[in-house]
Scaffold this motif. Structure first.
Motif, mmCIF file in Angstrom:
data_model
loop_
_atom_site.group_PDB
_atom_site.id
_atom_site.type_symbol
_atom_site.label_atom_id
_atom_site.label_comp_id
_atom_site.label_asym_id
_atom_site.label_seq_id
_atom_site.Cartn_x
_atom_site.Cartn_y
_atom_site.Cartn_z
ATOM 1 N N ARG A 1 -27.835 20.466 7.179
ATOM 2 C CA ARG A 1 -28.692 20.015 8.290
ATOM 3 C C ARG A 1 -30.127 19.798 7.815
ATOM 4 N NH1 ARG A 1 -32.445 22.358 11.126
ATOM 5 N NH2 ARG A 1 -31.978 24.399 10.270
ATOM 6 N N GLN B 1 -31.935 16.157 7.136
ATOM 7 C CA GLN B 1 -33.121 15.823 7.937
ATOM 8 C C GLN B 1 -34.300 15.481 7.018
ATOM 9 O OE1 GLN B 1 -33.986 18.318 11.312
ATOM 10 N NE2 GLN B 1 -36.179 18.123 11.047
ATOM 11 N N ARG C 1 -31.456 14.424 12.713
ATOM 12 C CA ARG C 1 -32.857 14.138 12.986
ATOM 13 C C ARG C 1 -33.599 13.651 11.740
ATOM 14 N NH1 ARG C 1 -33.939 16.494 17.745
ATOM 15 N NH2 ARG C 1 -32.853 18.402 18.358
ATOM 16 N N SER D 1 -40.450 14.253 13.193
ATOM 17 C CA SER D 1 -41.164 13.715 14.359
ATOM 18 C C SER D 1 -42.338 12.817 13.963
ATOM 19 C CB SER D 1 -41.684 14.888 15.194
ATOM 20 O OG SER D 1 -42.403 15.807 14.370
ATOM 21 N N ASN E 1 -45.463 22.657 3.302
ATOM 22 C CA ASN E 1 -44.124 23.084 3.704
ATOM 23 C C ASN E 1 -43.158 23.143 2.513
ATOM 24 O OD1 ASN E 1 -41.337 21.504 4.420
ATOM 25 N ND2 ASN E 1 -41.763 23.094 5.939
ATOM 26 N N SER F 1 -38.376 28.815 17.437
ATOM 27 C CA SER F 1 -37.689 28.244 16.271
ATOM 28 C C SER F 1 -36.314 28.880 16.128
ATOM 29 C CB SER F 1 -38.540 28.486 15.014
ATOM 30 O OG SER F 1 -37.790 28.213 13.863
ATOM 31 N N SER F 2 -35.288 28.111 16.475
ATOM 32 C CA SER F 2 -33.934 28.686 16.532
ATOM 33 C C SER F 2 -33.381 29.055 15.152
ATOM 34 C CB SER F 2 -32.997 27.708 17.237
ATOM 35 O OG SER F 2 -33.199 26.401 16.753
ATOM 36 N N HIS F 3 -33.810 28.364 14.100
ATOM 37 C CA HIS F 3 -33.179 28.572 12.794
ATOM 38 C C HIS F 3 -33.971 29.454 11.837
ATOM 39 C CE1 HIS F 3 -30.368 25.436 13.912
ATOM 40 N NE2 HIS F 3 -31.367 24.603 14.126
ATOM 41 N N LYS G 1 -35.777 29.134 3.803
ATOM 42 C CA LYS G 1 -37.202 29.060 4.134
ATOM 43 C C LYS G 1 -37.855 30.357 3.662
ATOM 44 C CE LYS G 1 -38.278 27.373 8.379
ATOM 45 N NZ LYS G 1 -38.116 26.981 9.828
ATOM 46 N N ASN H 1 -42.624 28.805 10.477
ATOM 47 C CA ASN H 1 -43.323 27.564 10.833
ATOM 48 C C ASN H 1 -44.804 27.821 11.113
ATOM 49 O OD1 ASN H 1 -40.708 26.652 10.751
ATOM 50 N ND2 ASN H 1 -40.549 26.154 12.934
HETATM 51 N N1 FAQ Z 1 -39.317 16.831 13.488
HETATM 52 O O1 FAQ Z 1 -35.557 26.148 14.177
HETATM 53 P P1 FAQ Z 1 -36.509 25.109 13.708
HETATM 54 C C1 FAQ Z 1 -42.514 14.006 4.366
HETATM 55 C C2 FAQ Z 1 -36.044 20.520 14.863
HETATM 56 S S1 FAQ Z 1 -41.068 14.855 4.515
HETATM 57 C C3 FAQ Z 1 -38.072 16.721 14.004
HETATM 58 O O2 FAQ Z 1 -37.883 25.548 13.391
HETATM 59 P P2 FAQ Z 1 -35.938 24.572 10.927
HETATM 60 C C4 FAQ Z 1 -42.754 13.247 3.105
HETATM 61 C C5 FAQ Z 1 -35.112 21.241 13.913
HETATM 62 O O3 FAQ Z 1 -34.404 20.357 13.094
HETATM 63 C C6 FAQ Z 1 -41.125 15.544 6.147
HETATM 64 N N2 FAQ Z 1 -37.305 17.798 14.304
HETATM 65 O O4 FAQ Z 1 -35.852 24.305 12.488
HETATM 66 C C7 FAQ Z 1 -43.331 11.954 3.432
HETATM 67 C C8 FAQ Z 1 -34.225 21.970 14.891
HETATM 68 O O5 FAQ Z 1 -33.313 21.019 15.444
HETATM 69 P P3 FAQ Z 1 -31.769 21.432 15.800
HETATM 70 C C9 FAQ Z 1 -39.886 16.272 6.425
HETATM 71 C C10 FAQ Z 1 -37.826 19.004 14.042
HETATM 72 O O6 FAQ Z 1 -35.064 23.600 10.262
HETATM 73 C C11 FAQ Z 1 -44.685 11.809 3.652
HETATM 74 C C12 FAQ Z 1 -35.183 22.338 16.003
HETATM 75 O O7 FAQ Z 1 -36.271 21.423 15.925
HETATM 76 N N3 FAQ Z 1 -39.900 17.543 5.766
HETATM 77 O O8 FAQ Z 1 -43.252 14.071 5.259
HETATM 78 C C13 FAQ Z 1 -39.093 19.187 13.484
HETATM 79 O O9 FAQ Z 1 -35.745 26.005 10.631
HETATM 80 C C14 FAQ Z 1 -45.233 10.562 3.935
HETATM 81 C C15 FAQ Z 1 -35.668 23.771 15.898
HETATM 82 O O10 FAQ Z 1 -36.592 23.934 14.786
HETATM 83 C C16 FAQ Z 1 -38.846 18.374 5.809
HETATM 84 O O11 FAQ Z 1 -37.830 18.050 6.377
HETATM 85 C C17 FAQ Z 1 -39.851 18.029 13.220
HETATM 86 N N4 FAQ Z 1 -41.102 18.091 12.709
HETATM 87 O O12 FAQ Z 1 -37.472 24.242 10.559
HETATM 88 C C18 FAQ Z 1 -42.511 10.825 3.502
HETATM 89 C C19 FAQ Z 1 -39.012 19.674 5.070
HETATM 90 N N5 FAQ Z 1 -39.326 20.511 13.361
HETATM 91 O O13 FAQ Z 1 -31.043 21.504 14.519
HETATM 92 C C20 FAQ Z 1 -43.069 9.569 3.789
HETATM 93 C C21 FAQ Z 1 -37.784 20.525 5.093
HETATM 94 C C22 FAQ Z 1 -38.231 21.148 13.818
HETATM 95 O O14 FAQ Z 1 -31.833 22.767 16.461
HETATM 96 C C23 FAQ Z 1 -44.433 9.438 3.995
HETATM 97 N N6 FAQ Z 1 -37.498 21.031 6.389
HETATM 98 N N7 FAQ Z 1 -37.330 20.228 14.232
HETATM 99 O O15 FAQ Z 1 -31.288 20.329 16.668
HETATM 100 C C24 FAQ Z 1 -37.993 22.201 6.881
HETATM 101 O O16 FAQ Z 1 -38.773 22.882 6.227
HETATM 102 C C25 FAQ Z 1 -37.540 22.655 8.231
HETATM 103 O O17 FAQ Z 1 -36.367 21.943 8.564
HETATM 104 C C26 FAQ Z 1 -38.597 22.484 9.355
HETATM 105 C C27 FAQ Z 1 -37.972 22.920 10.701
HETATM 106 C C28 FAQ Z 1 -39.799 23.344 9.072
HETATM 107 C C29 FAQ Z 1 -39.032 21.024 9.495
#
Ligand code: FAQ
Length: 369
Positions: A69, A73, A139, A142, A168, A238-240, A250, A254
């Motif tokens: 997941r 994402q 997803r 955002s 992050n 934050s559910s996860h 992680k 957050n």
């Molecule tokens: N947008 O329980 P948590 C970049 C969802 S890369 C959309 O806190 P988690 C490079 C989440 O999926 C940017 N949805 O979740 C670049 C969950 O949904 P679900 C991407 C979001 O996973 C720059 C629900 O909310 N980076 O920018 C968002 O523990 C310039 C509950 O949230 C990553 O993906 C959001 N912002 O923590 C490219 C880094 N936040 O499954 C081009 C890796 C939360 O319940 C140009 N990911 N949700 O339906 C992570 O570190 C984590 O997945 C978080 C979320 C911190 C994003």
């Protein structure tokens, strides 16, 4: 957040998640309770000892599903994240700026490639993940649902969006899953260049004419709050997080990372000569960090529901790029089939050597725009 061990949380979720398949599933047919308990104990010990979990290691189904997941994402965010900035490639104000922006957008495509490949080690395929993205079942961040209205937005994205991404992602270099952690090392190096180019671009505008300074300030005003939302919902919503932190996917919550990001940005904004659009930012001596104003979480929820300013545009463009890239995938598959090494084993019929390549190799040239 209450401290939990990997073992406690693993037990809580054992067998509750949908297995994605793969070598190390808890759902292995015929496995006795004792063998499953041994596997779980070895997994928990490895996580506790900060060892890396590798693709062929046993892992709980829920751990695998969580990684798929998050990594999916993340990968989707990288390729959809190409769109807002690509919007400005043809209008970059100089050849130098155009070359830099093209290199940055290409880097994002590369990040998507590393991450889809890393996700494939968990027993899923890039095709499957893209299908889920296109069907709205997975997803992407955002942040990429906001428009890039002026050239200064390219600077604001580099400074703030890439800056938030690095904050992050640096801890993800220590993620317990080996392929994800290793992919993040290279990605973070490149994000660091992206952040600097955005900062340098904004600095040039901020020190330019009055109109250029105003354009830079306007871009920062629009991108500041959405950048804070990138870190995800507040810890109590934050559910996860609790489970992902127990598994050392992680390393920080957050809110911790969001606060760290604000602390990094405040002196940088000062050096840029730009203001952060939050009158409540002030130093908190006791916390050793900055306090900041309330985030509008209803806006975040609306964007997640698909009601952001550009959700429709981004996904439509993504689906179109995928359809228009079908001929490239077909050509790559035909090329791979033509050049596949001949099978010499007497038990393999000769015709099998010319069979279609694996979906992984065919997808290797999947377009990323
Ligand atoms: N947008 O329980 P948590 C970049 C969802 S890369 C959309 O806190 P988690 C490079 C989440 O999926 C940017 N949805 O979740 C670049 C969950 O949904 P679900 C991407 C979001 O996973 C720059 C629900 O909310 N980076 O920018 C968002 O523990 C310039 C509950 O949230 C990553 O993906 C959001 N912002 O923590 C490219 C880094 N936040 O499954 C081009 C890796 C939360 O319940 C140009 N990911 N949700 O339906 C992570 O570190 C984590 O997945 C978080 C979320 C911190 C994003």
């Amino acid at each position: 957040m209450a401290a939990v061990t990997a073992h406690q949380t693993t037990q809580k979720t054992l067998g509750t998640a949908n297995a994605a398949g793969g070598a190390g599933s808890t759902a292995a047919a015929g496995e006795t309770d004792a063998a499953a308990a041994d596997h779980l104990a070895a997994f928990d010990a490895a996580v506790a000892a900060d060892e890396r979990i590798e693709p062929r290691d046993w892992m709980p189904d829920a751990y695998r599903a969580t990684l798929i997941r998050q990594m999916a994402q993340h990968a989707h965010s990288e390729i959809i994240g190409m769109q807002p900035e690509a919007n400005w490639i043809t209008r970059a104000p100089s050849l130098r700026r155009k070359a830099i922006l093209m290199a940055k957008v290409q880097d994002e495509a590369g990040h998507g490639l590393y991450l889809y490949s890393a996700a494939e080690t968990l027993g899923t395929s890039r095709e499957e993940l893209l299908d889920k993205l296109h069907a709205g079942r997975q997803r992407y961040s955002s942040i990429f649902n906001y428009p890039t209205l002026t050239w200064a937005d390219v600077g604001a994205i580099g400074w703030l969006v890439d800056g938030a991404a690095i904050t992050n992602q640096v801890p993800l270099c220590r993620c317990s899953y080996g392929p994800y952690a290793r992919a993040m090392v290279r990605i973070c190096k490149e994000e660091s260049f992206h952040q600097r180019q955005g900062y340098e671009l904004l600095l040039a505008l901020s020190r330019g004419t009055e109109a250029q300074h105003a354009m830079a300030q306007d871009a920062v005003n629009r991108w500041w709050w959405p950048s804070l939302m990138m870190f995800g919902p507040p810890d109590d919503a934050s559910s996860h997080s609790e489970q992902s932190m127990a598994w050392k996917i992680k390393r920080h919550s957050n809110d911790e990372l969001r606060r760290r990001f604000v602390d990094i940005c405040v002196p940088q904004a000062e050096a840029l000569g730009l203001e952060l659009p939050d009158p409540d930012i002030r130093w908190n001596e006791e916390l050793g960090g900055h306090d900041f104003g309330a985030i509008d979480w209803s806006e975040f929820q609306e964007v997640l529901k698909g009601n952001g300013p550009c959700n429709e545009q981004r996904i439509t463009q993504r689906r179109r790029a995928h359809e228009e890239g079908a001929w490239v995938r077909d050509a790559a598959a035909a090329y791979a089939a033509k050049h596949a090494p001949a099978q010499t084993s007497p038990r393999t019929p000769a015709s099998a050597s010319a069979s279609a390549p694996t979906s992984a190799s065919a997808q290797h040239v999947e377009e990323t725009a």
